[in-house]
Motif scaffolding. Structure first.
Motif, PDB file in Angstrom:
ATOM      1  N   GLN A  72       4.094   1.018   6.813  1.00  0.00           N
ATOM      2  CA  GLN A  72       3.820   0.874   5.377  1.00  0.00           C
ATOM      3  C   GLN A  72       5.085   0.554   4.594  1.00  0.00           C
ATOM      4  O   GLN A  72       5.022  -0.074   3.538  1.00  0.00           O
ATOM      5  CB  GLN A  72       3.191   2.152   4.805  1.00  0.00           C
ATOM      6  CG  GLN A  72       1.789   2.443   5.309  1.00  0.00           C
ATOM      7  CD  GLN A  72       1.799   3.486   6.415  1.00  0.00           C
ATOM      8  OE1 GLN A  72       2.581   3.392   7.364  1.00  0.00           O
ATOM      9  NE2 GLN A  72       0.950   4.496   6.280  1.00  0.00           N
TER      10      GLN A  72
ATOM     11  N   ALA B  35       0.038  -8.669  -1.163  1.00  0.00           N
ATOM     12  CA  ALA B  35      -0.142  -7.314  -1.699  1.00  0.00           C
ATOM     13  C   ALA B  35      -0.253  -6.277  -0.591  1.00  0.00           C
ATOM     14  O   ALA B  35       0.102  -5.103  -0.795  1.00  0.00           O
ATOM     15  CB  ALA B  35      -1.373  -7.262  -2.598  1.00  0.00           C
ATOM     16  N   ASP B  36      -0.750  -6.681   0.598  1.00  0.00           N
ATOM     17  CA  ASP B  36      -0.911  -5.715   1.686  1.00  0.00           C
ATOM     18  C   ASP B  36       0.256  -5.722   2.667  1.00  0.00           C
ATOM     19  O   ASP B  36       0.201  -5.064   3.710  1.00  0.00           O
ATOM     20  CB  ASP B  36      -2.232  -5.961   2.426  1.00  0.00           C
ATOM     21  CG  ASP B  36      -2.309  -7.363   3.028  1.00  0.00           C
ATOM     22  OD1 ASP B  36      -1.450  -8.212   2.706  1.00  0.00           O
ATOM     23  OD2 ASP B  36      -3.243  -7.602   3.826  1.00  0.00           O
TER      24      ASP B  36
ATOM     25  N   LEU C 125       5.964  -2.334   1.973  1.00  0.00           N
ATOM     26  CA  LEU C 125       6.909  -2.222   0.873  1.00  0.00           C
ATOM     27  C   LEU C 125       8.314  -2.330   1.454  1.00  0.00           C
ATOM     28  O   LEU C 125       8.672  -1.599   2.375  1.00  0.00           O
ATOM     29  CB  LEU C 125       6.743  -0.870   0.173  1.00  0.00           C
ATOM     30  CG  LEU C 125       7.507  -0.685  -1.135  1.00  0.00           C
ATOM     31  CD1 LEU C 125       6.788  -1.428  -2.263  1.00  0.00           C
ATOM     32  CD2 LEU C 125       7.627   0.804  -1.467  1.00  0.00           C
TER      33      LEU C 125
ATOM     34  N   ASP D  78      11.453  -4.943  -2.724  1.00  0.00           N
ATOM     35  CA  ASP D  78      10.559  -4.426  -3.758  1.00  0.00           C
ATOM     36  C   ASP D  78      11.248  -3.325  -4.556  1.00  0.00           C
ATOM     37  O   ASP D  78      11.053  -3.215  -5.764  1.00  0.00           O
ATOM     38  CB  ASP D  78       9.277  -3.880  -3.122  1.00  0.00           C
ATOM     39  CG  ASP D  78       8.475  -4.957  -2.421  1.00  0.00           C
ATOM     40  OD1 ASP D  78       8.038  -5.898  -3.094  1.00  0.00           O
ATOM     41  OD2 ASP D  78       8.306  -4.867  -1.196  1.00  0.00           O
TER      42      ASP D  78
ATOM     43  N   VAL E 178       4.221   6.408  -2.354  1.00  0.00           N
ATOM     44  CA  VAL E 178       3.627   5.400  -1.469  1.00  0.00           C
ATOM     45  C   VAL E 178       2.308   5.914  -0.901  1.00  0.00           C
ATOM     46  O   VAL E 178       1.329   5.172  -0.773  1.00  0.00           O
ATOM     47  CB  VAL E 178       4.602   5.034  -0.335  1.00  0.00           C
ATOM     48  CG1 VAL E 178       3.884   4.271   0.779  1.00  0.00           C
ATOM     49  CG2 VAL E 178       5.766   4.196  -0.880  1.00  0.00           C
TER      50      VAL E 178
ATOM     51  N   SER F 106      -2.020   0.483  -6.147  1.00  0.00           N
ATOM     52  CA  SER F 106      -1.774  -0.936  -5.939  1.00  0.00           C
ATOM     53  C   SER F 106      -0.270  -1.177  -5.988  1.00  0.00           C
ATOM     54  O   SER F 106       0.483  -0.368  -6.543  1.00  0.00           O
ATOM     55  CB  SER F 106      -2.457  -1.772  -7.017  1.00  0.00           C
ATOM     56  OG  SER F 106      -1.823  -1.574  -8.274  1.00  0.00           O
ATOM     57  N   ARG F 107       0.174  -2.303  -5.414  1.00  0.00           N
ATOM     58  CA  ARG F 107       1.613  -2.571  -5.387  1.00  0.00           C
ATOM     59  C   ARG F 107       2.193  -2.610  -6.806  1.00  0.00           C
ATOM     60  O   ARG F 107       3.240  -2.021  -7.078  1.00  0.00           O
ATOM     61  CB  ARG F 107       1.904  -3.880  -4.659  1.00  0.00           C
ATOM     62  CG  ARG F 107       3.402  -4.202  -4.537  1.00  0.00           C
ATOM     63  CD  ARG F 107       3.617  -5.460  -3.734  1.00  0.00           C
ATOM     64  NE  ARG F 107       3.173  -5.272  -2.368  1.00  0.00           N
ATOM     65  CZ  ARG F 107       3.990  -5.009  -1.345  1.00  0.00           C
ATOM     66  NH1 ARG F 107       5.286  -4.900  -1.552  1.00  0.00           N
ATOM     67  NH2 ARG F 107       3.524  -4.849  -0.135  1.00  0.00           N
ATOM     68  N   ASP F 108       1.525  -3.300  -7.725  1.00  0.00           N
ATOM     69  CA  ASP F 108       2.037  -3.407  -9.096  1.00  0.00           C
ATOM     70  C   ASP F 108       2.113  -2.037  -9.764  1.00  0.00           C
ATOM     71  O   ASP F 108       3.101  -1.712 -10.439  1.00  0.00           O
ATOM     72  CB  ASP F 108       1.157  -4.349  -9.923  1.00  0.00           C
ATOM     73  CG  ASP F 108       1.343  -5.799  -9.533  1.00  0.00           C
ATOM     74  OD1 ASP F 108       2.348  -6.114  -8.851  1.00  0.00           O
ATOM     75  OD2 ASP F 108       0.477  -6.625  -9.891  1.00  0.00           O
TER      76      ASP F 108
END
Length: 509
Positions: free
Chosen positions: A94, A127-128, A131, A151, A169, A174-176
């Protein structure tokens, strides 16, 4: 090493030679990645510290990955970049966390991302995708040239704030939304939110000191050595140094008992790590306790003005064979200008210690091309080197001066490749047969300078240089194309310095 089974066999051999490796299962996976080969990465206490921190959580596991020694062979194998512990693809985690020590490792960062199958720029990733987190010593100076690939950037000491990051995390945002939340945490720089600007570094609570290594291995620069932090930061004011007293709260000392108690029973070699280890007021009793326990000792930094007969006798008993100290300036005048408190008398005394205690030679680190340097300074260096060589064998380790952000000498110009190479040629000629002169590359020092002084523009230059094969010629083209010229504060015309670091006429083809 192109065949997949050969690569996997090499990873297994590295793993089998280690002591202290952690292999576990946990829901949160972190690929802790070093953008230089294993031999360099496993000599980094900061890298090992994060390995211990993350694996100390019951809900997380950190597995290590490194830039391959044979990059072309790995590419031909068509294997993705794999972790060492379980040979899983780095991209299956992840989080991918990189530790960068200095600017030239940015090329290795781009290569690791490419081998992992990820777009180098954060803005181009899905997006997936994992990070990508960046930290390490480079953040104390200028992480901007590497920031577009991350990021999140951990600014400064990360062993506390990394837990905040990992906690969030796991919340499944969501990432944003995750990046917006992380951008509000002191010590976390989110380039997509904060933009192109430097944020303050953070320091951890002194109660967390000392940092301690987890793994010992023979396949490293510090073979089978247990690393432990004797102190953190520095109380000195050298104007060229990123770790000077103003950077992160000055010098913080580790407790002598905590240092000794951190040493595993089976560790026969102990390395004391820190920016100013020999300034620890209890250094002699710390070293004595380690040596008298039957172990060898190593120190990451020795200051010539802190040497004594008592310390030298212990170092010799602990296996020391070479005495290494830093002069930094070529002359007494330059050392004063750099606020380097080491004087000629201290260096002569160090030579005497090296001779009396049977050291093979004295290694003396210094810089050339520092602001204001003149021919007379090099004259003095030649004269002084010859004098030291009458006392003990001596090797000069020379690096071109590279101005770093977050220091008083920020924005000072690079002396120019022709100038630096001319000085090195002169030193080798005039000291031949008396002093061993070893130097780092003037060309790559210029690349390091461009990166150290640059911003997001240098990330684009790094991408182009990587695409061009990573040669000096590729870096030169990319820097001249993308670089925003940095104006020096006061160019020293006596040295014939170029008007800016990217002046094409200052560079060889």
């Amino acid at each position: 090493m192109a065949a997949p089974h050969v690569i996997r066999g090499h990873l297994r051999a590295l793993l089998e030679a280690e002591e202290g490796t952690i292999v576990k299962e946990a829901p949160l996976r972190v690929s802790l990645t070093y953008p230089s080969p294993y031999r360099a990465g496993m000599s980094s206490l900061g890298f090992q510290l994060l390995y211990r921190e993350i694996n100390g959580r019951p809900d997380a596991v950190a597995e290590r990955a490194f830039l391959p020694d044979d990059i072309e062979g790995w590419r031909r194998s068509r294997l993705p970049l794999l972790t060492l512990e379980t040979q899983q693809p780095v991209s299956h985690a992840q989080v991918i966390a990189f530790s960068l020590a200095y600017e030239l490792e940015i090329g290795g960062l781009i290569e690791c991302l490419a081998l992992a199958g990820l777009a180098p720029r954060a803005r181009d990733r899905r997006a997936d995708d994992p990070l990508v987190v960046l930290g390490g010593p480079i953040t104390f100076s200028n992480p901007l040239p590497a920031a577009p690939f991350a990021d999140v950037v951990v600014m400064g000491e990360g062993e506390e704030v990394i837990h905040v990051l990992l906690d969030w995390v796991q919340e499944g945002l969501s990432r944003d939304a995750l990046l917006d939340r992380l951008a509000g945490v002191p010590g976390l720089y989110v380039p997509a939110v904060h933009g192109e600007r430097l944020l303050p570094v953070v320091a951890v609570d002194n109660l967390r000191l000392p940092a301690v290594g987890q793994i010992r291995t023979p396949h490293t620069e510090l073979s089978n050595m247990h690393l432990v932090e004797a102190e953190r930061g520095c109380h000195r004011k050298c104007t060229f140094c990123v770790m000077r007293r103003s950077t992160n709260g000055g010098m913080r000392l580790a407790d002598p008992d905590a240092i000794f108690e951190s040493i595993p029973e089976g560790a026969r070699r102990v390395g004391l790590v820190g920016a100013a280890v020999s300034d620890h007021p209890k250094l002699v009793p710390i070293v004595e306790r380690i040596v008298r326990s039957g172990r060898e000792i190593g120190l990451s930094s020795l200051r010539a003005d802190r040497l004594s007969d008592e310390l030298m006798a212990l170092l010799r008993e602990g296996g020391y064979k070479t005495l290494t100290v830093a002069s930094d300036g070529a002359s007494e005048r330059l050392r004063v200008a750099l606020q380097k408190v080491i004087r000629e008398e201290h260096l002569l005394s160090a030579a005497g210690y090296a001779s009396r205690y049977g050291m093979r030679y004295l290694k003396l680190y210094m810089m050339v091309g520092v602001p204001g340097e003149e021919s007379a300074d090099i004259d003095e260096l030649v004269r002084f080197s010859r004098e030291i060589a009458t006392i003990t064998p001596v090797a000069l380790g020379i690096a071109p001066f590279v101005a770093k952000r977050n220091t008083p000498l920020d924005r000072r110009p690079f002396a120019g490749i022709p100038y630096v190479e001319g000085v090195l040629t002169r030193l080798k000629r005039e000291l031949r047969g008396r002093v061993d002169v070893r130097s780092t590359s003037a060309r790559w020092a210029w690349v390091e300078y461009a990166l150290a002084q640059g911003g997001f523009d240098m990330a684009e230059a790094a991408l182009d240089a990587h695409a061009g094969g990573g040669t000096f010629a590729a870096w030169k083209r990319a820097i001249l194309e993308h670089g925003r010229e940095v104006q020096p504060l006061d160019a020293d015309l006596r040295m014939g310095l170029p008007s800016g670091p990217f002046a094409a006429e200052a560079l060889p083809a």
